[in-house]
Design an enzyme around this catalytic site. Sequence first.
Site, PDB file in Angstrom:
ATOM      1  N   ARG A  15       0.842  -1.199   0.000  1.00  0.00           N
ATOM      2  CA  ARG A  15       0.000   0.000   0.000  1.00  0.00           C
ATOM      3  C   ARG A  15       0.881   1.255   0.000  1.00  0.00           C
ATOM      4  O   ARG A  15       2.068   1.207   0.318  1.00  0.00           O
ATOM      5  CB  ARG A  15      -0.929   0.004   1.212  1.00  0.00           C
ATOM      6  CG  ARG A  15      -2.040  -1.026   1.130  1.00  0.00           C
ATOM      7  CD  ARG A  15      -2.881  -1.076   2.389  1.00  0.00           C
ATOM      8  NE  ARG A  15      -2.124  -1.624   3.530  1.00  0.00           N
ATOM      9  CZ  ARG A  15      -2.621  -1.746   4.752  1.00  0.00           C
ATOM     10  NH1 ARG A  15      -3.863  -1.338   5.010  1.00  0.00           N
ATOM     11  NH2 ARG A  15      -1.887  -2.259   5.728  1.00  0.00           N
ATOM     12  N   LYS A  75       1.238   2.367   7.181  1.00  0.00           N
ATOM     13  CA  LYS A  75       1.508   1.624   8.411  1.00  0.00           C
ATOM     14  C   LYS A  75       2.371   2.431   9.368  1.00  0.00           C
ATOM     15  O   LYS A  75       2.983   3.426   8.996  1.00  0.00           O
ATOM     16  CB  LYS A  75       2.184   0.290   8.087  1.00  0.00           C
ATOM     17  CG  LYS A  75       1.259  -0.720   7.428  1.00  0.00           C
ATOM     18  CD  LYS A  75       0.017  -1.009   8.266  1.00  0.00           C
ATOM     19  CE  LYS A  75       0.333  -1.724   9.565  1.00  0.00           C
ATOM     20  NZ  LYS A  75      -0.878  -1.955  10.395  1.00  0.00           N
ATOM     21  N   TYR A  94      -1.536   5.175  10.138  1.00  0.00           N
ATOM     22  CA  TYR A  94      -1.967   4.276  11.211  1.00  0.00           C
ATOM     23  C   TYR A  94      -0.812   4.130  12.199  1.00  0.00           C
ATOM     24  O   TYR A  94       0.343   3.973  11.796  1.00  0.00           O
ATOM     25  CB  TYR A  94      -2.332   2.892  10.661  1.00  0.00           C
ATOM     26  CG  TYR A  94      -3.634   2.834   9.917  1.00  0.00           C
ATOM     27  CD1 TYR A  94      -4.845   3.091  10.555  1.00  0.00           C
ATOM     28  CD2 TYR A  94      -3.673   2.497   8.562  1.00  0.00           C
ATOM     29  CE1 TYR A  94      -6.054   3.032   9.872  1.00  0.00           C
ATOM     30  CE2 TYR A  94      -4.868   2.440   7.865  1.00  0.00           C
ATOM     31  CZ  TYR A  94      -6.059   2.710   8.531  1.00  0.00           C
ATOM     32  OH  TYR A  94      -7.249   2.654   7.845  1.00  0.00           O
ATOM     33  N   HIS A  96      -1.502   2.601  15.943  1.00  0.00           N
ATOM     34  CA  HIS A  96      -1.781   1.474  16.850  1.00  0.00           C
ATOM     35  C   HIS A  96      -0.773   1.433  17.992  1.00  0.00           C
ATOM     36  O   HIS A  96      -0.029   0.465  18.172  1.00  0.00           O
ATOM     37  CB  HIS A  96      -1.786   0.150  16.075  1.00  0.00           C
ATOM     38  CG  HIS A  96      -2.787   0.098  14.970  1.00  0.00           C
ATOM     39  ND1 HIS A  96      -4.145   0.055  15.203  1.00  0.00           N
ATOM     40  CD2 HIS A  96      -2.632   0.082  13.614  1.00  0.00           C
ATOM     41  CE1 HIS A  96      -4.787   0.016  14.044  1.00  0.00           C
ATOM     42  NE2 HIS A  96      -3.900   0.043  13.072  1.00  0.00           N
ATOM     43  N   GLU A 118      -6.462   5.701  12.970  1.00  0.00           N
ATOM     44  CA  GLU A 118      -7.442   4.848  13.643  1.00  0.00           C
ATOM     45  C   GLU A 118      -8.187   5.528  14.787  1.00  0.00           C
ATOM     46  O   GLU A 118      -9.151   4.975  15.306  1.00  0.00           O
ATOM     47  CB  GLU A 118      -6.784   3.554  14.152  1.00  0.00           C
ATOM     48  CG  GLU A 118      -5.868   3.720  15.357  1.00  0.00           C
ATOM     49  CD  GLU A 118      -4.439   4.057  14.992  1.00  0.00           C
ATOM     50  OE1 GLU A 118      -3.593   4.023  15.898  1.00  0.00           O
ATOM     51  OE2 GLU A 118      -4.177   4.355  13.804  1.00  0.00           O
ATOM     52  N   ASP A 270      -3.625  -5.895  15.415  1.00  0.00           N
ATOM     53  CA  ASP A 270      -2.949  -4.597  15.400  1.00  0.00           C
ATOM     54  C   ASP A 270      -2.998  -3.922  16.765  1.00  0.00           C
ATOM     55  O   ASP A 270      -2.138  -3.110  17.095  1.00  0.00           O
ATOM     56  CB  ASP A 270      -3.592  -3.660  14.374  1.00  0.00           C
ATOM     57  CG  ASP A 270      -3.010  -3.836  12.977  1.00  0.00           C
ATOM     58  OD1 ASP A 270      -1.851  -4.268  12.883  1.00  0.00           O
ATOM     59  OD2 ASP A 270      -3.710  -3.559  11.998  1.00  0.00           O
TER      60      ASP A 270
END
Length: 372
Positions: A15, A75, A94, A96, A118, A270
Amino acid sequence: MLVGVPKEIKVEEYRVGLVPGSVRELIHHGHKVLVETGAGAGIGFDDPAYRAAGAEVVATPEDVFARAEMVVKVKEPLAGEIERLREGQVLFTYLHLAPDLEQTQGLIDSGCIAIAYETVTGAGGGLPLLAPMSEVAGRMSVQVGAHCLEKEQGGSGMLLGGVPGVAAGRVVIIGGGVSGTNAARMAMGMEAHVTVIDNNLARLYALDLQFGPMLNTIFSTVDNIESHVIGADLVIGAVLVPGAAAPKLVSREMVKRMRPGSVLVDIAIDQGGCFETSRPTTHTDPTYLEEGTVHYCVTNMPGAVARTSTIALNNATLPFAIALADQGHRRALAEDPHLKDGLNVAGGKVTYKAVAEAHGLPYVAPEEALAL
C-alpha cells in the site's frame, strides 16, 4: 506545505500513503509532494504516474523525511523511520500505539506531531479512517479463514459452506462493528452458519434487522463466548476499543477445547489481539498452530489486497490530509475536533488517553500540548 510519501517497508506491504490522484489534488490546492521512487509500483502506480500528477520523485526515504513538513504513510513507522522523524514534523498514518511501547517512546523522543488514522472520529461517532480497512479486513477474514480450514493448510479439511447432505461450517464472529458486519456478510454469502457476539444490544438489534433469520446474534458474556467458541469451526476476532489494547476475550483454555483443525482469525491483532493465544504474523508466514488450532494473525491484513485497500483508504484520508496541508496542523486540529481526536503524540507528550493508560505514561490534553 511540502508533503512526503515514503515507500512502505513493513514486510509484504504494498500500500502507499497517496495515490497519483490524491497527489494531483494536493498540488491543485497549492502544495508540493515528494514521493519515494517505487512507492506505488507494487500496485500499479509507477513513478511516471506520480510525475504526471505533479509530484517530485526522489531516490531515498531520507530525501522524503529530511525535506517533508508532513509525512503521509499507511503503516506505523518502523525503527529506521522513527529515527528520521524530527521535531514539529507531522506524521499522518496508522499508529496502533496501545500495544507498542517501543514505537510510542520513539515518537515521543522524536518530538513529531503524530496523528493516527485509527483514532480520528466522525460526526456520527464512528472511525472514518479505520472503516475502509475494517471493511477489507472483515471481508478478507472469512476468505482466509475458509482457506485455513483446508487440510493442506493445517485445518480440519472442512468446506465452509458445506454441500448438499453435509453440514456447513460454524462461524463465530466476536464484535459486531464494521469488521464484524462485513465478515458476517461474507460468511453468510458462503452459506456458513454464522453467529455474531457483541456487548451492544442496539448493535445486535441493527444486525438482526439487516440480516434477519440468517444470522444468529448473541449478547457477549464469558459464558456465551465460551459456549460458542468451543463449538466453532472458524472464530473471527473483530473487537475494537478505539485507541486502546484489545481485550483478551478468548482464553487459552477455550482454544484447547476447540476441535483440532479449527481456525482463529484475529483482526484485532494490530491492537494486541483478542485471543490469548494470538501473536503477530506476516503475509510471508501468516499462520501457526497453537493448541491444535490454526491461527491467522497478520498485522496488515488489507495489505494482501493492496490496490483495493490503498484506493479505499485514500478516499477517506485525503480530505484530512488536505485540511492539514491547507491550514497547518495547529489550525486544522483546533478547528476540527474529529481530527484532533487523531492526535496521539505531540512535542514529546502523549495526547491520547488510552495510549497513556496502556503504557503508564503521563497524559497531556492536545490543547495543552499544542497550545491550541
